[in-house]
Motif scaffolding. Structure first.
Motif, short mmCIF file in Angstrom:
data_model
loop_
_atom_site.label_atom_id
_atom_site.label_comp_id
_atom_site.label_asym_id
_atom_site.label_seq_id
_atom_site.Cartn_x
_atom_site.Cartn_y
_atom_site.Cartn_z
N MET A 92 0.86 -1.18 0.00
CA MET A 92 0.00 0.00 0.00
C MET A 92 0.90 1.23 0.00
O MET A 92 1.44 1.60 1.06
N LEU B 44 1.90 3.75 2.86
CA LEU B 44 1.33 3.28 4.12
C LEU B 44 2.06 2.07 4.68
O LEU B 44 2.44 2.03 5.84
N LEU C 244 -0.86 -6.62 9.27
CA LEU C 244 -0.59 -5.30 8.71
C LEU C 244 0.74 -4.81 9.26
O LEU C 244 1.00 -4.88 10.47
N GLY D 87 3.33 -1.37 8.86
CA GLY D 87 3.54 -0.07 8.23
C GLY D 87 3.49 1.07 9.22
O GLY D 87 3.82 0.93 10.40
N LEU E 15 -1.44 3.75 8.65
CA LEU E 15 -2.03 2.51 8.13
C LEU E 15 -2.97 1.89 9.16
O LEU E 15 -4.07 1.43 8.82
N THR F 292 -6.15 3.94 9.40
CA THR F 292 -6.98 3.76 8.22
C THR F 292 -7.80 2.47 8.32
O THR F 292 -8.95 2.42 7.86
N HIS F 293 -7.22 1.43 8.93
CA HIS F 293 -7.91 0.13 9.01
C HIS F 293 -8.61 -0.07 10.35
O HIS F 293 -9.07 -1.18 10.66
#
Length: 718
Positions: free
Chosen positions: A478, A481, A493, A495, A499, A502-503
């Motif tokens: 991404m 990110l 995940l 980053g 990031l 965002t999630h």
């Protein structure tokens, strides 16, 4: 409005006094201010605009030198080509002088025990040395004579020709002893010194050529909705440039579309490539690590920051002075005095005792005054210091180091690659609800295929911990990110904190607190999460080199003020400064700001040494009183510096400064001896107490003293 500037390449200069004469010639023209560099063979001329370039060329040619107007940035290729030819020709002349001349000179100093005519064979063999090998000195002396000037070349030429001519006369008339050794020794010694000088001069343009190599040659632009590949010189302001991964950025501009990572170390010195997105600036000479990026060209050609960097280095290099200029200034007075003294000696003796004692005494004056030791004083010390420095991991590039090392009182240290390793590593980690090994393994698996520069340290730690990494399912990157992938059935995940936000990942107070402390210390952070919650984070940073703190302490004990200078952020700079013991810090400084700091310190009366390794350090290295480059640095930094620390060890920096100081002292002693010897010996020779043979031997002994004194440098550091 600034005065127009142009450059001339100057041919025929053989010493610093030649450069001074060219500069005085140009400065006498109306509305002209010139700076002439003997080191680069280039004259930078500022004019009022009313004077045609042809008038400048005519003025230089009228002073006895060659000149040609050159385009900006092209001088260094021209000078390199001419210096290559000079080095080759000097080398051939020196080889002939050594192979043919020295055996002949040794035989000429022994009684003639050979067959009849043996001495004529010796003379026939010496003539090529006296005429062809010494031709550069004869040509320079003749050019000076045509314009009513003298230089060291004048005395060398007279000594060589007079001793050879007298030997031929003595053989014809049986008038006295032969002095065929004199033209050989003088020619060999001085050609050797001139060759060393030409080799150093040839290296002078290397920094500018290395900077020119950072210019993109071709660029992809959007025209009429289509991509076109054009030469970078045809790029126009306002056009959109397409920059893909691996491309050199060809302009200064703003990203208008796309996300990517750009390695900006050439311009800022920051160890970590930066993420860029729409609205952010990029600069010419930087490299796209990932892309593509659409960039609006706001600065092209000479208007880019890279072009300004080249001009800064060029200006700083031209302002440097060499220790040999001192000898040339003295020779400007010394040579005419010696010639007049020799003529006066001849006239006085011929009135009293006849032609033979008059010639003998006059020749003795010329020979004993021949400035062999002057010519050897600097290059011999440099040669010995270079050999000893190589053993110690230090390389002295030229006389600039000698000129200022003794007076250095301030050392400016670059951070990345100088005090630190320049390589990102995992400096710390924190976990939340998992084991460190699990955190490392899953994060490394997700990042294994990523090209992001922050991924490599995490992957390297994972490989060292696990050996073989697990494979992430459906990994995806991404841009700007981080990355994601499924490992052991968990969606992982990896980053930036953005990031996670965002999630909608749940945060951890322990992790957040540790990340805050890391960022305050200047570290980059990588956060890891799975199952909807943050499970840990990594702190990435540039490690301080082993021995850096000891080296800084050594510099302080030498009485030197130390300053850390970097383009990196304040937190990272302060952390490194605290680790190595530097109390003064200047952070987020661009290349132009670095040389501005150096110039500000110099304006305060400081003599400044700069230690660096990157392209962005080149202007400061070139503009400092003493530039020291780490051997692991870029070609540009190595070319701009006066001293190169060959081994990647900061402890060699105080050693390098000490060696430069000792070499400078040795050179001053050599020069003082050479002048004192001539002042003391000239009256003795003029009064007839020295024969030309003894005078020749004394001249050789003077040179031997210079060489022996220089050889003492071999014991430095033991």
């Amino acid at each position: 409005m600034a005065a127009p500037e142009l450059e001339l390449v100057i041919g025929g200069m053989t010493c610093a006094s030649c450069a001074s004469r060219v500069q005085r010639t140009l400065d006498r023209l109306d509305g002209v201010h010139a700076t002439v560099s003997y080191a680069t063979g280039v004259a930078t001329v500022h004019t009022s605009g009313a004077l045609a370039p042809t008038a400048l060329v005519a003025a230089v040619e009228g002073a006895g030198f060659d000149a040609a107007v050159i385009e900006h940035g092209m001088a260094h290729g021209v000078v390199r080509g001419s210096d290559d030819d000079t080095v080759r020709l000097l080398y051939r002349r020196l080889v002939v002088a050594v192979v043919v001349g020295i055996p002949v000179a040794e035989l000429s100093m022994t009684p003639a025990a050979g067959p009849p005519g043996w001495r004529w064979v010796l003379l026939a063999l010496v003539l090529p040395v006296a005429l062809w090998c010494a031709a550069p000195f004869h040509r320079a002396a003749l050019r000076n004579a045509r314009h009513g000037a003298t230089s060291m070349d004048t005395l060398i030429s007279l000594g060589v020709l007079t001793s050879t001519g007298w030997s031929a006369y003595a053989m014809l008339t049986s008038a006295g002893a032969l002095y065929l050794d004199v033209p050989v020794f003088v020619t060999v010694f001085l050609l050797g010194g001139r060759l060393l000088e030409a080799l150093a001069r040839r290296r002078t343009g290397a920094v500018l050529r290395a900077l020119e190599a950072l210019r993109a040659q071709d660029v992809t632009v959007l025209r009429d909705g289509h991509e076109r590949r054009i030469p970078a010189g045809e790029l126009l302001i306002g056009e959109t440039v397409v920059v893909r991964a691996g491309d050199l950025v060809a302009c200064d501009g703003v990203v208008v579309a796309g996300n990517g990572v750009v390695d900006t170390s050439t311009m800022t010195g920051e160890s970590t490539p930066v993420e860029v997105r729409a609205g952010e600036q990029v600069f010419s000479g930087t490299v796209a690590v990932s892309g593509p990026l659409d960039v609006r060209a706001d600065g092209v050609g000479a208007g880019t920051r890279l072009a300004q960097l080249i001009r800064l280095v060029e200006r700083a290099s031209n302002e440097k002075a060499g220790i040999q200029r001192f000898a040339d200034r003295v020779c400007a007075v010394f040579v005419p005095v010696v010639i007049a003294g020799s003529a006066l000696t001849f006239l006085s003796w011929i009135a009293v005792s006849g032609i033979e004692p008059a010639v003998t005494a006059a020749l003795a004056v010329l020979i004993i005054a021949c400035p062999c030791a002057l010519g050897l004083a600097t290059p011999t010390a440099l040669l010995v210091a270079a050999g000893r420095g190589a053993q110690l991991g230090v390389f002295l590039k030229g006389s600039a180091a000698l000129e200022s090392a003794h007076a250095v009182d301030t050392v400016v240290l670059d951070k990345t690659g100088t005090l630190t390793t320049g390589r990102m590593t995992v400096r710390d980690l924190v976990t939340a609800g998992t084991q460190p090994a699990v955190l490392v393994g899953r994060a490394a698996a997700v990042l294994a295929g990523s090209r992001h520069p922050l991924a490599a340290p995490v992957v390297a730690l994972g490989v060292s911990s696990w050996g073989a990494l697990a494979e992430a399912e459906e990994p995806c990157g991404m841009p700007g990110l981080g990355a994601a992938g499924t490992v052991d059935g968990h969606l992982v995940l990896v980053g930036s904190p953005l990031l996670m936000a965002t999630h909608g990942v749940a945060t951890s107070e322990a992790v957040d607190a540790r990340v805050g402390r890391w960022e305050a210390a200047g570290h980059s952070t990588v956060v890891v999460a799975w199952d909807g919650a943050v499970t840990g984070a990594f702190a990435l940073g540039d490690a301080v080199k082993p021995g850096a703190a000891a080296a800084v302490d050594h510099l302080r004990r030498m009485g030197l003020r130390t300053i850390l200078l970097t383009g990196d952020n304040e937190g990272a700079a302060r952390a490194v400064a605290a680790a190595v013991g530097v109390t003064e810090v200047a952070a987020r400084v661009l290349p132009a700001g670095k040389i501005e700091l150096v110039e500000r310190l110099q304006a305060e009366g400081r003599t400044v040494a700069v230690v660096g390794d990157g392209v962005n350090d080149a202007p400061a290295l070139a503009g400092a009183d003493l530039g020291v480059a780490m051997g692991s640095g870029t070609d540009v930094a190595l070319a701009a510096a006066d001293i190169i620390v060959v081994r990647d060890d900061l402890a060699a920096v105080p050693l390098a400064i000490g060696l430069a100081r000792r070499t400078r002292t040795t050179t001053r002693v050599n020069l003082a001896w050479a002048f004192a010897y001539n002042v003391a010996a000239l009256p003795v020779a003029a009064l007839g107490y020295l024969s030309p043979v003894v005078a020749g031997a004394a001249m050789v002994l003077s040179s031997l003293f210079v060489v022996t004194n220089s050889l003492r440098l071999r014991s430095y550091g033991r």
